[in-house]
Design a protein around this motif. Sequence first.
Motif, PDB file in Angstrom:
ATOM      1  N   ILE A  40      53.979  43.357  65.626  1.00  0.00           N
ATOM      2  CA  ILE A  40      54.305  44.046  64.432  1.00  0.00           C
ATOM      3  C   ILE A  40      55.667  43.592  63.643  1.00  0.00           C
ATOM      4  CG2 ILE A  40      54.551  46.474  63.576  1.00  0.00           C
ATOM      5  CD1 ILE A  40      52.856  47.223  65.679  1.00  0.00           C
ATOM      6  N   TRP A  41      55.460  43.123  62.529  1.00  0.00           N
ATOM      7  CA  TRP A  41      56.750  42.697  61.877  1.00  0.00           C
ATOM      8  C   TRP A  41      56.990  43.328  60.562  1.00  0.00           C
ATOM      9  CZ3 TRP A  41      58.391  38.191  64.121  1.00  0.00           C
ATOM     10  CH2 TRP A  41      57.680  37.663  65.029  1.00  0.00           C
ATOM     11  N   GLY A  42      58.128  43.396  60.092  1.00  0.00           N
ATOM     12  CA  GLY A  42      58.640  44.066  59.018  1.00  0.00           C
ATOM     13  C   GLY A  42      59.699  43.186  58.237  1.00  0.00           C
ATOM     14  N   GLY A  43      59.649  43.686  56.683  1.00  0.00           N
ATOM     15  CA  GLY A  43      60.536  42.627  55.857  1.00  0.00           C
ATOM     16  C   GLY A  43      60.698  43.485  54.545  1.00  0.00           C
ATOM     17  N   GLU A  44      61.582  42.801  53.682  1.00  0.00           N
ATOM     18  CA  GLU A  44      61.544  43.585  52.511  1.00  0.00           C
ATOM     19  C   GLU A  44      62.434  42.488  51.376  1.00  0.00           C
ATOM     20  OE1 GLU A  44      65.164  46.316  51.448  1.00  0.00           O
ATOM     21  OE2 GLU A  44      64.618  46.843  53.646  1.00  0.00           O
ATOM     22  N   GLU A  45      62.131  42.761  50.260  1.00  0.00           N
ATOM     23  CA  GLU A  45      62.748  41.743  49.289  1.00  0.00           C
ATOM     24  C   GLU A  45      62.864  42.730  47.916  1.00  0.00           C
ATOM     25  OE1 GLU A  45      61.203  40.868  46.182  1.00  0.00           O
ATOM     26  OE2 GLU A  45      59.168  40.727  46.370  1.00  0.00           O
ATOM     27  N   THR A  46      63.954  42.122  47.093  1.00  0.00           N
ATOM     28  CA  THR A  46      64.126  42.845  45.666  1.00  0.00           C
ATOM     29  C   THR A  46      64.058  41.819  44.645  1.00  0.00           C
ATOM     30  OG1 THR A  46      65.161  44.572  46.841  1.00  0.00           O
ATOM     31  CG2 THR A  46      65.747  44.045  44.399  1.00  0.00           C
ATOM     32  N   ASP A  47      63.435  41.951  43.555  1.00  0.00           N
ATOM     33  CA  ASP A  47      63.324  41.155  42.379  1.00  0.00           C
ATOM     34  C   ASP A  47      62.730  39.814  42.628  1.00  0.00           C
ATOM     35  OD1 ASP A  47      65.227  43.133  40.960  1.00  0.00           O
ATOM     36  OD2 ASP A  47      66.931  42.056  41.624  1.00  0.00           O
ATOM     37  N   GLN A  48      62.301  39.549  43.727  1.00  0.00           N
ATOM     38  CA  GLN A  48      61.661  38.105  43.688  1.00  0.00           C
ATOM     39  C   GLN A  48      60.253  37.877  43.227  1.00  0.00           C
ATOM     40  OE1 GLN A  48      62.329  35.270  46.839  1.00  0.00           O
ATOM     41  NE2 GLN A  48      63.196  37.078  48.251  1.00  0.00           N
ATOM     42  N   GLN A  49      59.602  39.004  43.331  1.00  0.00           N
ATOM     43  CA  GLN A  49      58.161  39.049  42.595  1.00  0.00           C
ATOM     44  C   GLN A  49      58.261  39.698  41.292  1.00  0.00           C
ATOM     45  OE1 GLN A  49      55.071  40.298  45.171  1.00  0.00           O
ATOM     46  NE2 GLN A  49      53.316  40.188  43.560  1.00  0.00           N
ATOM     47  N   VAL A  50      58.756  40.943  41.322  1.00  0.00           N
ATOM     48  CA  VAL A  50      58.945  41.553  39.986  1.00  0.00           C
ATOM     49  C   VAL A  50      60.400  41.984  39.748  1.00  0.00           C
ATOM     50  CG1 VAL A  50      58.204  43.309  38.503  1.00  0.00           C
ATOM     51  CG2 VAL A  50      56.668  42.094  39.985  1.00  0.00           C
ATOM     52  N   GLU A  51      60.987  41.496  38.665  1.00  0.00           N
ATOM     53  CA  GLU A  51      62.408  41.915  38.655  1.00  0.00           C
ATOM     54  C   GLU A  51      62.472  43.691  38.538  1.00  0.00           C
ATOM     55  OE1 GLU A  51      66.114  41.252  35.395  1.00  0.00           O
ATOM     56  OE2 GLU A  51      64.389  40.101  35.148  1.00  0.00           O
ATOM     57  N   GLY A  52      63.365  44.020  39.310  1.00  0.00           N
ATOM     58  CA  GLY A  52      63.736  45.589  39.443  1.00  0.00           C
ATOM     59  C   GLY A  52      62.820  46.226  40.336  1.00  0.00           C
ATOM     60  N   VAL A  53      62.118  45.401  41.258  1.00  0.00           N
ATOM     61  CA  VAL A  53      61.118  45.923  42.185  1.00  0.00           C
ATOM     62  C   VAL A  53      61.603  45.681  43.513  1.00  0.00           C
ATOM     63  CG1 VAL A  53      58.651  46.011  42.934  1.00  0.00           C
ATOM     64  CG2 VAL A  53      59.164  46.077  40.619  1.00  0.00           C
ATOM     65  N   THR A  54      61.359  46.723  44.310  1.00  0.00           N
ATOM     66  CA  THR A  54      61.854  46.295  45.956  1.00  0.00           C
ATOM     67  C   THR A  54      60.492  46.590  46.614  1.00  0.00           C
ATOM     68  OG1 THR A  54      64.295  47.226  45.796  1.00  0.00           O
ATOM     69  CG2 THR A  54      63.204  47.172  47.784  1.00  0.00           C
ATOM     70  N   LYS A  55      60.003  45.543  47.302  1.00  0.00           N
ATOM     71  CA  LYS A  55      58.921  45.668  48.134  1.00  0.00           C
ATOM     72  C   LYS A  55      59.235  45.631  49.699  1.00  0.00           C
ATOM     73  CE  LYS A  55      56.303  42.076  47.905  1.00  0.00           C
ATOM     74  NZ  LYS A  55      55.392  40.907  47.519  1.00  0.00           N
ATOM     75  N   LYS A  56      58.792  46.520  50.496  1.00  0.00           N
ATOM     76  CA  LYS A  56      58.805  46.651  52.050  1.00  0.00           C
ATOM     77  C   LYS A  56      57.663  46.702  52.520  1.00  0.00           C
ATOM     78  CE  LYS A  56      63.203  49.545  51.533  1.00  0.00           C
ATOM     79  NZ  LYS A  56      63.815  50.704  52.091  1.00  0.00           N
ATOM     80  N   TRP A  57      57.483  45.950  53.415  1.00  0.00           N
ATOM     81  CA  TRP A  57      56.144  45.599  54.230  1.00  0.00           C
ATOM     82  C   TRP A  57      56.433  45.909  55.837  1.00  0.00           C
ATOM     83  CZ3 TRP A  57      58.731  41.780  51.597  1.00  0.00           C
ATOM     84  CH2 TRP A  57      59.199  40.724  52.518  1.00  0.00           C
ATOM     85  N   LYS A  58      55.153  46.239  56.253  1.00  0.00           N
ATOM     86  CA  LYS A  58      55.012  46.038  57.724  1.00  0.00           C
ATOM     87  C   LYS A  58      53.960  45.283  58.076  1.00  0.00           C
ATOM     88  CE  LYS A  58      53.626  49.888  60.020  1.00  0.00           C
ATOM     89  NZ  LYS A  58      53.734  50.987  60.691  1.00  0.00           N
ATOM     90  N   MET A  59      53.589  44.196  58.624  1.00  0.00           N
ATOM     91  CA  MET A  59      52.647  43.326  59.048  1.00  0.00           C
ATOM     92  C   MET A  59      52.141  43.492  60.270  1.00  0.00           C
ATOM     93  SD  MET A  59      50.404  40.923  58.489  1.00  0.00           S
ATOM     94  CE  MET A  59      50.503  39.937  56.951  1.00  0.00           C
ATOM     95  N   THR A  60      50.874  43.560  60.681  1.00  0.00           N
ATOM     96  CA  THR A  60      50.227  43.519  61.959  1.00  0.00           C
ATOM     97  C   THR A  60      49.510  42.484  62.268  1.00  0.00           C
ATOM     98  OG1 THR A  60      50.556  46.019  62.264  1.00  0.00           O
ATOM     99  CG2 THR A  60      49.160  44.934  63.718  1.00  0.00           C
TER     100      THR A  60
END
Length: 220
Positions: A40-60
């Motif tokens: 189980i892994w987690g991460g996040e990024e901001t502005d990389q895919q869409v400007e002004g959007v923060t994306k967080k995820w949990k990958m199993t």
Amino acid sequence: MIKKHYLTLLTLTFSLFFFSCSTLKTVDGNKKIDTALVGIWGGEETDQQVEGVTKKWKMTRKDDGTFSLEFLVQMGDRKRESIETGNWWVEKDVFYEYHSVSGKTTTYKYKVLDKNSIDFKVLDAHFKFNADSYTFIDKRLTEEKTVKEQGLTVETAIKVNSVTEEYQYLKKHYPNSQFLGQALINSDRDKYYDKLTFKTKEGETKSLYFDITSFFGKGF
């Protein structure tokens, strides 16, 4: 002759050593998975895919080559949650991620930094990016991996027949907790989940997932 046998034995020993240390495993379809990526892994990024959007995820990522990916996308005060599933495999240093619903495969160059960190750089994707180079690091969620309580992940979602049962479960297993919020999650497998977020009496914030597919949209 003795020297020749010694060199042969030494070569065989090294071969067995490196083979035993290999993290590759073959799954259905004769595809290879890197077991160093399982968990189980987690991460996040901001502005990389869409400007002004923060994306967080949990990958199993499972050792049978399947995955479940939970997203939380936030733009200002707006939040959206979603779940994607599919298959994954590797070829040399390239990671393949096939998404069941879209039928698309995204490829990344990956590098295992250590047992708890993996670096990914997108090579080919079916969606556009705001950034010129889309990169991120997955961090192993060690605490979640060892948790055996029901409902703490989508994979262990608690099946219920009504919303009332959700609150009864919460009251029984987490007495005197403070309810913080509820969110509806629709996965790409036509499954529906309620996510209840609360604060325990010890002050810890937790979320429980309930499988509501059996009664969703039926006048509950």
